[in-house]
Design a protein around this motif. Structure first.
Motif, PDB file in Angstrom:
ATOM      1  N   ARG A  23      72.551  23.201  26.022  1.00 11.59           N
ATOM      2  CA  ARG A  23      72.228  23.847  25.422  1.00 11.59           C
ATOM      3  C   ARG A  23      71.536  24.025  24.319  1.00 11.59           C
ATOM      4  O   ARG A  23      70.415  22.763  24.243  1.00 11.59           O
ATOM      5  CB  ARG A  23      73.430  23.615  24.010  1.00 11.59           C
ATOM      6  CG  ARG A  23      75.141  24.089  24.518  1.00 11.59           C
ATOM      7  CD  ARG A  23      76.210  23.752  23.930  1.00 11.59           C
ATOM      8  NE  ARG A  23      77.529  23.278  24.352  1.00 11.59           N
ATOM      9  CZ  ARG A  23      77.921  22.390  23.839  1.00 11.59           C
ATOM     10  NH1 ARG A  23      77.068  21.529  23.052  1.00 11.59           N
ATOM     11  NH2 ARG A  23      78.504  21.189  24.962  1.00 11.59           N
ATOM     12  N   GLY A  24      71.389  25.863  23.648  1.00 13.91           N
ATOM     13  CA  GLY A  24      70.449  25.323  23.159  1.00 13.91           C
ATOM     14  C   GLY A  24      69.101  25.987  23.727  1.00 13.91           C
ATOM     15  O   GLY A  24      68.963  26.798  24.328  1.00 13.91           O
ATOM     16  N   VAL A  25      67.492  26.120  22.883  1.00 14.53           N
ATOM     17  CA  VAL A  25      66.790  27.064  24.028  1.00 14.53           C
ATOM     18  C   VAL A  25      64.874  26.308  24.039  1.00 14.53           C
ATOM     19  O   VAL A  25      64.784  25.212  22.543  1.00 14.53           O
ATOM     20  CB  VAL A  25      66.075  28.688  22.805  1.00 14.53           C
ATOM     21  CG1 VAL A  25      67.477  29.495  22.553  1.00 14.53           C
ATOM     22  CG2 VAL A  25      65.884  28.179  21.203  1.00 14.53           C
ATOM     23  N   ILE A  26      63.795  26.418  24.507  1.00 14.30           N
ATOM     24  CA  ILE A  26      62.941  26.232  24.745  1.00 14.30           C
ATOM     25  C   ILE A  26      62.269  27.127  24.238  1.00 14.30           C
ATOM     26  O   ILE A  26      61.889  28.372  24.776  1.00 14.30           O
ATOM     27  CB  ILE A  26      62.670  25.554  25.930  1.00 14.30           C
ATOM     28  CG1 ILE A  26      63.789  24.976  26.378  1.00 14.30           C
ATOM     29  CG2 ILE A  26      61.074  24.995  26.082  1.00 14.30           C
ATOM     30  CD1 ILE A  26      63.582  24.113  27.548  1.00 14.30           C
ATOM     31  N   THR A  27      61.250  26.913  23.393  1.00 16.29           N
ATOM     32  CA  THR A  27      60.576  28.400  22.705  1.00 16.29           C
ATOM     33  C   THR A  27      58.967  27.791  24.033  1.00 16.29           C
ATOM     34  O   THR A  27      58.262  26.712  23.839  1.00 16.29           O
ATOM     35  CB  THR A  27      59.943  28.262  21.674  1.00 16.29           C
ATOM     36  OG1 THR A  27      60.660  27.960  20.912  1.00 16.29           O
ATOM     37  CG2 THR A  27      58.987  28.909  20.955  1.00 16.29           C
ATOM     38  N   ILE A  28      58.452  28.643  24.631  1.00 20.39           N
ATOM     39  CA  ILE A  28      56.970  28.508  25.470  1.00 20.39           C
ATOM     40  C   ILE A  28      55.861  29.506  24.635  1.00 20.39           C
ATOM     41  O   ILE A  28      56.609  30.531  24.557  1.00 20.39           O
ATOM     42  CB  ILE A  28      57.282  29.060  26.985  1.00 20.39           C
ATOM     43  CG1 ILE A  28      58.368  27.981  27.348  1.00 20.39           C
ATOM     44  CG2 ILE A  28      55.700  28.843  27.923  1.00 20.39           C
ATOM     45  CD1 ILE A  28      58.591  28.125  28.847  1.00 20.39           C
ATOM     46  N   MET A  29      54.471  29.160  24.124  1.00 23.32           N
ATOM     47  CA  MET A  29      54.076  29.611  23.239  1.00 23.32           C
ATOM     48  C   MET A  29      52.975  29.618  24.513  1.00 23.32           C
ATOM     49  O   MET A  29      52.283  28.525  24.813  1.00 23.32           O
ATOM     50  CB  MET A  29      53.457  29.097  22.227  1.00 23.32           C
ATOM     51  CG  MET A  29      54.473  28.732  21.180  1.00 23.32           C
ATOM     52  SD  MET A  29      54.252  27.921  19.700  1.00 23.32           S
ATOM     53  CE  MET A  29      53.272  29.187  18.978  1.00 23.32           C
ATOM     54  N   ALA A  30      52.085  30.870  24.762  1.00 23.90           N
ATOM     55  CA  ALA A  30      51.044  30.802  25.521  1.00 23.90           C
ATOM     56  C   ALA A  30      50.160  31.783  24.757  1.00 23.90           C
ATOM     57  O   ALA A  30      50.322  32.813  24.424  1.00 23.90           O
ATOM     58  CB  ALA A  30      51.577  32.433  26.999  1.00 23.90           C
ATOM     59  N   PHE A  31      49.213  31.600  25.024  1.00 28.23           N
ATOM     60  CA  PHE A  31      47.538  31.998  24.060  1.00 28.23           C
ATOM     61  C   PHE A  31      46.679  33.089  24.970  1.00 28.23           C
ATOM     62  O   PHE A  31      46.430  32.040  26.432  1.00 28.23           O
ATOM     63  CB  PHE A  31      47.138  31.354  23.696  1.00 28.23           C
ATOM     64  CG  PHE A  31      47.663  30.148  22.652  1.00 28.23           C
ATOM     65  CD1 PHE A  31      47.441  30.975  21.168  1.00 28.23           C
ATOM     66  CD2 PHE A  31      48.227  29.022  22.915  1.00 28.23           C
ATOM     67  CE1 PHE A  31      48.515  30.130  20.047  1.00 28.23           C
ATOM     68  CE2 PHE A  31      49.338  28.685  21.751  1.00 28.23           C
ATOM     69  CZ  PHE A  31      48.581  29.131  20.514  1.00 28.23           C
TER      70      PHE A  31
END
Length: 147
Positions: A23-31
């Motif tokens: 459960r929950g989310v994973i945050t992916i940050m891309a530059f």
């Protein structure tokens, strides 16, 4: 009964632990090169399912590649064996031809021998074998008997 209840309780707690982890989310940050930032949010279930699919696809591709290599090996071996079979067949045909030539030569030599025997007055070899009587004891007398 108590052990069965403990096993069932352990499986439920393991299932709830795995469910909570998914459960929950994973945050992916891309530059980007321009310095802009992108942010993606994916659920953990999607990430786990994607990892499982990637693993299955990798294993499937590896098995397919190995089957392809093995099939190519067997195809090459079969072609080699077919060539060897053709070579052996031609060799056997050559030997059969030689054998038939030798048989013809033997027949010619037999005819020549019979004609030489007739000229020499010895009679034909088959006549000699037919006219040689066998003794009553069933044994043939040896020509080179020593006294």
């Amino acid at each position: 009964m108590r052990a069965l209840r403990e096993i069932f309780h352990g499986l439920l707690s393991l299932g709830s632990f795995i469910g909570a982890a998914l459960r929950g989310v994973i945050t992916i940050m891309a530059f980007t090169e321009g310095g802009r930032m992108r942010q993606f949010c994916l659920s953990r279930r999607i990430v786990v399912i994607s990892c499982i699919m990637l693993t299955v696809l990798t294993v499937g591709s590896t098995v397919t590649l190995l089957n392809l290599v093995r099939g190519q090996y067997y195809l090459t071996r079969m072609q080699y064996l077919e060539r060897e079979n053709l070579a052996m067949t031609s060799l056997l045909q050559g030997q059969a031809e030689q054998l038939s030539k030798l048989k013809l030569e033997m027949d010619k030599l037999k005819e020549f021998e019979e004609s030489v025997r007739q000229v020499a007055g010895l009679g034909v070899a088959s006549d000699l074998q037919a006219s040689d009587p066998e003794p009553a004891s069933g044994r043939r007398h040896s020509k080179n008997r020593r006294p």
